[in-house]
Each structure stands twice: as C-alpha cells, then as structure tokens.
Design a protein around this motif. Sequence first.
Motif, mmCIF file in Angstrom:
data_model
loop_
_atom_site.group_PDB
_atom_site.id
_atom_site.type_symbol
_atom_site.label_atom_id
_atom_site.label_comp_id
_atom_site.label_asym_id
_atom_site.label_seq_id
_atom_site.Cartn_x
_atom_site.Cartn_y
_atom_site.Cartn_z
ATOM 1 N N LEU A 1 0.836 -1.199 0.000
ATOM 2 C CA LEU A 1 0.000 0.000 0.000
ATOM 3 C C LEU A 1 0.872 1.250 0.000
ATOM 4 N N MET A 2 0.242 2.399 -0.270
ATOM 5 C CA MET A 2 0.977 3.652 -0.386
ATOM 6 C C MET A 2 0.766 4.485 0.872
ATOM 7 N N ALA A 3 1.812 5.215 1.261
ATOM 8 C CA ALA A 3 1.773 6.040 2.467
ATOM 9 C C ALA A 3 2.455 7.369 2.199
ATOM 10 N N SER A 4 2.033 8.389 2.948
ATOM 11 C CA SER A 4 2.621 9.719 2.788
ATOM 12 C C SER A 4 2.427 10.516 4.065
ATOM 13 N N TYR A 5 3.396 11.366 4.362
ATOM 14 C CA TYR A 5 3.262 12.282 5.500
ATOM 15 C C TYR A 5 2.737 13.651 5.063
ATOM 16 N N ASP A 6 2.933 13.989 3.787
ATOM 17 C CA ASP A 6 2.564 15.333 3.306
ATOM 18 C C ASP A 6 1.605 15.307 2.120
ATOM 19 N N ARG A 7 1.183 14.110 1.678
ATOM 20 C CA ARG A 7 0.288 13.918 0.529
ATOM 21 C C ARG A 7 0.913 14.406 -0.782
ATOM 22 N N ILE A 8 2.210 14.630 -0.767
ATOM 23 C CA ILE A 8 2.944 14.981 -1.985
ATOM 24 C C ILE A 8 3.922 13.861 -2.328
ATOM 25 N N ASN A 9 4.673 13.445 -1.339
ATOM 26 C CA ASN A 9 5.647 12.363 -1.512
ATOM 27 C C ASN A 9 5.069 11.068 -0.939
ATOM 28 N N TRP A 10 4.863 10.088 -1.816
ATOM 29 C CA TRP A 10 4.257 8.816 -1.432
ATOM 30 C C TRP A 10 5.288 7.700 -1.574
ATOM 31 N N PHE A 11 5.229 6.746 -0.662
ATOM 32 C CA PHE A 11 6.134 5.604 -0.687
ATOM 33 C C PHE A 11 5.333 4.343 -0.390
#
Length: 375
Positions: A72-82
């Motif tokens: 699944l995808m994760a992000s702290y800032d909704r710009i950079n996803w990992f």
Amino acid sequence: MKISSNFDAGSIEIVSMESFDDIQLRIPHDNASDFAQWFYFRLQGAAYQACTLRFLNAGECAYPEGWTDYELMASYDRINWFRVPAHFDGQTMTVEHVPLANSVYYAYFEPYSHEQHLNLLGQAQGSGLCQIHDLGFTVQGRDINLLTIGHEVESDLKIWVTARQHPGETMAEWFVEGFLNRLLDPLDATSRALLDKATFYVVPNMNPDGSILGNLRTNAAGANLNREWLAPSQETSPEVLVVRNKMLETGVDLFLDIHGDEKLPYVFVAGTEGVPSYDERIRQLEDKFKHYLMVANPDFQDEFGYDKDAPGSANLSLATNWVGENFKCLAFTLEMPFKDNANLPDDDYGWNGQRSLRMGEAALTPIYAVINELR
C-alpha cells in the motif's frame, strides 16, 4: 490515536483501534454499488509506534487477486508517497508500519484530488494553446470538462483521450497530466508537429463524483461508466452521454481510454480485435503504436495483458470497443498497475503518480509515429 477519512476521496471503515498493534479496518463499498477496493485514510497519534493494520475484508473485495504482491501507499505530506509492505492470507491484508510522524496517510494508490484536477484544467488553459469546454453535469451536479487543444479545423485529425471512468484508477489522471505537460510545451518538437495535423480532445476525469466519494469503479448512481457506452442515460450515466455526443459531433481518428488494473503488474494496452469492423489496417496501426510506445518508455510491454476477444465477440458497451467500431479507428484501453511494474520494479515507490505521468508524456511518440496513417 485517531483515524479519519472525511476528506476528498477518503474511504475507510473502522472496526477496532484499541491498540497500535491491532488496528482493525474494513474497505467500504462504492457509495451505490457492491464494488470495494479503494481506501484512503489518515492515522494520527501513532508516531514511532509499531502499528499493525488489518484490512479484515480484503478477501471479499472486488479483486482479491489485487492484494497478492501488493504494497500500500503512504505519505506524510500527501505529496511524496512511498510503499509499505503488506501480507495477504486470502482473507485479511495485514500491514506493519512504524510512522515517523504523528500524521500519516495511507491509500490504495497515490490519490489525484479534485483540487489537483481543477488546477490541471487551469494550468492547461493558461498555456494559451487550450480551451476548456463544459459538456454538462455529473449525477451530483459537478462539471464535466473537455480540454480542446489545436486549431479545430475540419481537416485536422481528431484525437481523443479520456481518463478515470473508474475513479479509483487515479494513475489515469496522472497520465493525463504528463500527456498535457508535453502536448502544451511549445518547445517540444513532437507536440508542435502533432498540433499541425491534429486537434486533441482530452477529458482528464470522466467521473468527478466517484473520485470525490472515494469510489473504486462507479459514479454516484452506481453505474460502471465503462459499461455504459451502448446506451448511456441522463439519469444514471450523464458523464458518458455528453462525451459520446461530443465525439459524434467531432469524429474520432484515434482514441485512448486510460485505466489502472488491480491484478496485473504491467503496463499494457487492449485493442479492438473483437469488434465487427476490425481489419488488417487497424491491426497494423496497433502494432506500430505499441512498438513506438515501447521505444519511448520501456515501462510499457506487450507480452502480458488481457486475453484478446474472438472476432465479432467484443462487448460494445466498453468505450474502446464502441469508439473503435463506430468510428472505424485505432482505439486502445491503456492499463497501468496498482502494484509495481514487474519488469522494472522500484522497491521504494512501486508504480506511482510520477511514473504514470512519464507514461503520459511518452504517449505522444507513438501518436506521432502513426499520425499520417490514421485515415
């Protein structure tokens, strides 16, 4: 600890969250249908905690095979996803993650928000090469916008691109962003050459209602828009109705319908070999287009994809088949993965928005390769 999803495209159901190591969730259905696969939510208050998230109904979703080898995808800032590894046992998908901040977002795929969509329209119009046309309203009253790029003269070839008939397939609008970035670049020679010969009609988001509602596959009325092309209605599928009517007005010489596939870890296309009018001319155009797309972007391949329809057996309620048959033109459904591209894997990001964007940029090259043979 808090979980929320009351935002654009947010979707999750909380079963239990009594401890960090036992967060139990369910993936909701689309608002008016039985499809379930899309999720997007925010977890707060769990910084540096070993969190275990269990999606209890993953095995009951629309495409359970989609969870095999999925991250699944994760992000702290909704710009950079990992990507975050996941394990699927046939029923429950389990994710173990230690967030490095107090606010983290998880999503099925990198979202493309309605705000981004509106910004994309504005940026395209601001290029000076593009006109925005209003085609009508969605079921919930949102705008259905068409971008027209070119001279709009009768002699022009008419090239159509549509995206996000299935709203959870957000990679499709990332593709369109890349496609428009290159097409509207006055310093790009391929773009300039194409616009000397063709007018482009682009619908970046066919399903704004479903996108905002957090649906995977349907609009606000529960209609799967890519099964509505034979007989769309104002009541349940106005999005298809207005786009189809505009196509009948302009004509179509080449059509790309952009999608994402839950199960297959590849980028591929599906053509119109099953429609009654399919012939050797279209087959040769398909082969040439695919060859030049592979040259332009090695993320594309033609070994893995959908089974080809037998001659005369195509479902004409699908956009690609309906357009290909009605306009006797080259028409493709282009699919990108929710997983990674197994041929060129990226352990950190998998397939994502930027790779989809690059595929959109690359698509101009095969269009240029076939432009003189479309009629």
